[in-house]
Design a protein around this motif. Structure first.
Motif, short mmCIF file in Angstrom:
data_model
loop_
_atom_site.label_atom_id
_atom_site.label_comp_id
_atom_site.label_asym_id
_atom_site.label_seq_id
_atom_site.Cartn_x
_atom_site.Cartn_y
_atom_site.Cartn_z
N TYR A 168 0.84 -1.19 0.00
CA TYR A 168 0.00 0.00 0.00
C TYR A 168 0.88 1.25 0.00
CZ TYR A 168 -3.88 3.07 1.47
OH TYR A 168 -4.85 4.05 1.55
N LEU A 207 -8.60 -2.13 -4.79
CA LEU A 207 -8.44 -0.71 -4.46
C LEU A 207 -7.43 -0.04 -5.39
CD1 LEU A 207 -8.88 1.72 -2.55
CD2 LEU A 207 -7.07 0.77 -1.10
N HIS A 211 -8.36 2.96 -8.15
CA HIS A 211 -7.73 4.29 -8.06
C HIS A 211 -6.86 4.57 -9.29
CE1 HIS A 211 -8.96 5.98 -4.27
NE2 HIS A 211 -8.71 4.85 -3.63
N GLU A 259 -10.20 -3.47 5.92
CA GLU A 259 -10.15 -2.06 5.55
C GLU A 259 -9.92 -1.84 4.06
OE1 GLU A 259 -6.58 0.27 6.58
OE2 GLU A 259 -5.97 -1.46 7.78
N TYR A 260 -9.11 -2.71 3.41
CA TYR A 260 -8.86 -2.50 1.98
C TYR A 260 -10.11 -2.79 1.16
CZ TYR A 260 -4.00 -2.30 3.48
OH TYR A 260 -2.83 -1.95 4.12
N GLN A 263 -12.32 0.29 1.58
CA GLN A 263 -11.84 1.39 0.75
C GLN A 263 -12.14 1.14 -0.72
OE1 GLN A 263 -7.94 3.23 1.51
NE2 GLN A 263 -7.73 1.85 3.26
N TRP A 287 -20.29 2.95 3.91
CA TRP A 287 -19.00 2.27 3.83
C TRP A 287 -17.95 2.98 4.69
CZ3 TRP A 287 -17.95 -2.43 2.80
CH2 TRP A 287 -18.73 -3.17 1.90
N TYR A 288 -18.03 4.31 4.76
CA TYR A 288 -17.11 5.02 5.66
C TYR A 288 -17.38 4.65 7.11
CZ TYR A 288 -14.49 8.02 2.48
OH TYR A 288 -13.60 8.48 1.52
N LEU A 291 -15.61 1.46 7.56
CA LEU A 291 -14.17 1.68 7.56
C LEU A 291 -13.72 2.30 8.89
CD1 LEU A 291 -11.61 1.43 5.88
CD2 LEU A 291 -12.13 3.66 4.85
N THR A 295 -10.96 0.65 11.42
CA THR A 295 -9.66 1.30 11.59
C THR A 295 -9.59 2.29 12.74
OG1 THR A 295 -10.20 3.14 10.10
CG2 THR A 295 -9.30 1.13 9.10
N VAL A 300 -10.04 8.71 8.29
CA VAL A 300 -11.24 8.12 7.71
C VAL A 300 -12.46 8.96 8.10
CG1 VAL A 300 -12.80 6.13 7.84
CG2 VAL A 300 -10.34 5.78 7.57
N ASN A 303 -12.64 12.07 5.95
CA ASN A 303 -13.23 11.80 4.63
C ASN A 303 -14.72 11.53 4.74
OD1 ASN A 303 -10.81 12.09 3.19
ND2 ASN A 303 -10.20 9.99 3.65
#
Length: 381
Positions: A168, A207, A211, A259-260, A263, A287-288, A291, A295, A300, A303
């Motif tokens: 990562y 992920l 991205h 967590e991945y 994300q 989803w946040y 997350l 975490t 997080v 965001n």
């Protein structure tokens, strides 16, 4: 010379030497010498078995070094046990090398550099360019890391979570130098996901793909940042998006959320929206929430405040933001955005200017400065 072939063979050759008893640092040096010899010999006389050739030459280089070093006399007995020439064993040692390079005794930067060198097959110069540091500095960092892992047993069980974190970090290093580190991280993560039965390895691969699919649209012709909402979605890589979503769905179906994967699910929802206005922000907030539960990360939650501002309105986003520490990276930029959305351009312009002064890189600073200038110009009209 086929550079891709060389890089794909390097970890396997290194693994063979380590399994035969060479310590990691000495084995890595011997493999590098064999690669130099290959560059010299192969163009005129390519071998039928490239890996076997590299193993044979690297092992001989290792034995030569061992004989010359009085502190390693005990290894001289191995000189009589050199395996006969021929095809190399087909065992894949790449996975063990991942775990060695991601050893917890290494700093994150050292683990990333060693992974790129030993598993990725990059040269010290290429890694130094990617990190924007002098080659001598990177050589010292890699040498220290090699000495550290030389004391670790090769068959020690590895920590998948640590390996994933290193990959990562590789992905997030950016795109400087001769080697595209984001693409390199995808290549290595794809290998790892194929080698281990772990849904988070698949989640990280998804992920990265999602991205990376937006990369071409992230910058303007002048090099400036283009926010997600303003990106030309026709420039997104639809093949990478389709692959990323398929990989993610297979991982989520195993019901072992990490967590991945969370994300990647957020990235998939952005990728799935035909336009920015059609983004499913309600699902993104959900989803946040997952997350944040996984975490407990303040970044997080930062965001998440943006997503809440999109789903429930800027006032709701500002309320979520107020519960966070204002010293968080990019907190001021988020506050500026939400205040602008809330119809307060004066406060937003001031916050954009403050955020620009704190920006971690030139591209982000220029973007935030332009946002402040845009609002100030609008107020003067």
């Amino acid at each position: 010379m086929d550079e891709a072939l060389i890089r794909s063979l390097t970890p396997g050759v290194l693994g063979v030497l380590v399994r035969r008893g060479a310590d990691f640092a000495a084995a890595e040096d011997a493999v590098q010498e064999a690669l130099v010899e290959a560059v010299r010999v192969w163009p005129a006389d390519p071998p039928r078995d490239a890996k076997g050739w590299l193993v044979t030459v690297a092992w001989r280089r290792f034995l030569d070094a061992a004989r010359a070093d009085t502190a390693r006399r005990r290894r001289e007995d191995a000189a009589d046990e050199e395996p006969p020439p021929g095809p190399a064993a087909s065992a894949d040692d790449t996975l063990q090398l991942y775990f060695l390079c991601a050893h917890p005794s290494l700093t994150p930067s050292s683990a990333v550099a060693l992974t790129l060198r030993a598993v990725g097959g990059l040269t010290t110069r290429q890694i130094a360019q990617a990190y924007l540091v002098p080659e001598a500095t990177m050589a010292q960092r890699i040498s220290r890391a090699k000495r550290t892992v030389s004391r670790v047993r090769f068959d020690r069980p590895g920590d998948v979570a640590t390996v994933l974190r290193v990959l990562y970090l590789v992905f997030n290093e950016g795109y400087s130098g001769d080697v595209d580190l984001a693409a390199e991280a995808i290549r290595l993560t794809r290998q790892l996901a194929a080698a281990v039965d772990h849904p988070e390895a698949a989640g990280l691969l998804a992920l990265m793909l999602l991205h990376h699919a937006r990369r071409a649209a992230r910058t303007a012709p002048d090099g400036g940042l283009v926010p997600l909402a303003e990106q030309d979605r026709g420039r997104w890589d639809t093949a990478s998006i389709a692959e990323g979503i398929a990989v993610l769905q297979a991982a989520l179906a195993r019901d072992r959320l990490g967590e991945y994967q969370a994300q990647a699910a957020i990235a998939a929802l952005h990728a799935d929206a035909p336009t920015a206005g059609e983004t499913d922000w309600v699902q993104i907030v959900e989803w946040y929430d997952e997350l944040a539960r996984l975490t407990d990360s303040p970044l997080v939650r930062l965001n998440r405040a943006v997503a809440v501002g999109e789903a429930d309105g800027p006032r709701a986003g500002l309320t979520a933001l107020a519960a966070l520490d204002s010293s968080l990276p990019r907190y001021t930029a988020v506050a500026a955005y939400l205040h602008e959305r809330d119809g307060d351009p004066t406060t937003a312009a001031r916050l954009y200017a403050e955020a620009a002064a704190k920006a971690p890189n030139l591209a982000e600073r220029d973007h935030l400065t332009r946002q402040a200038a845009r609002l100030n110009t609008g107020r003067r009209r």
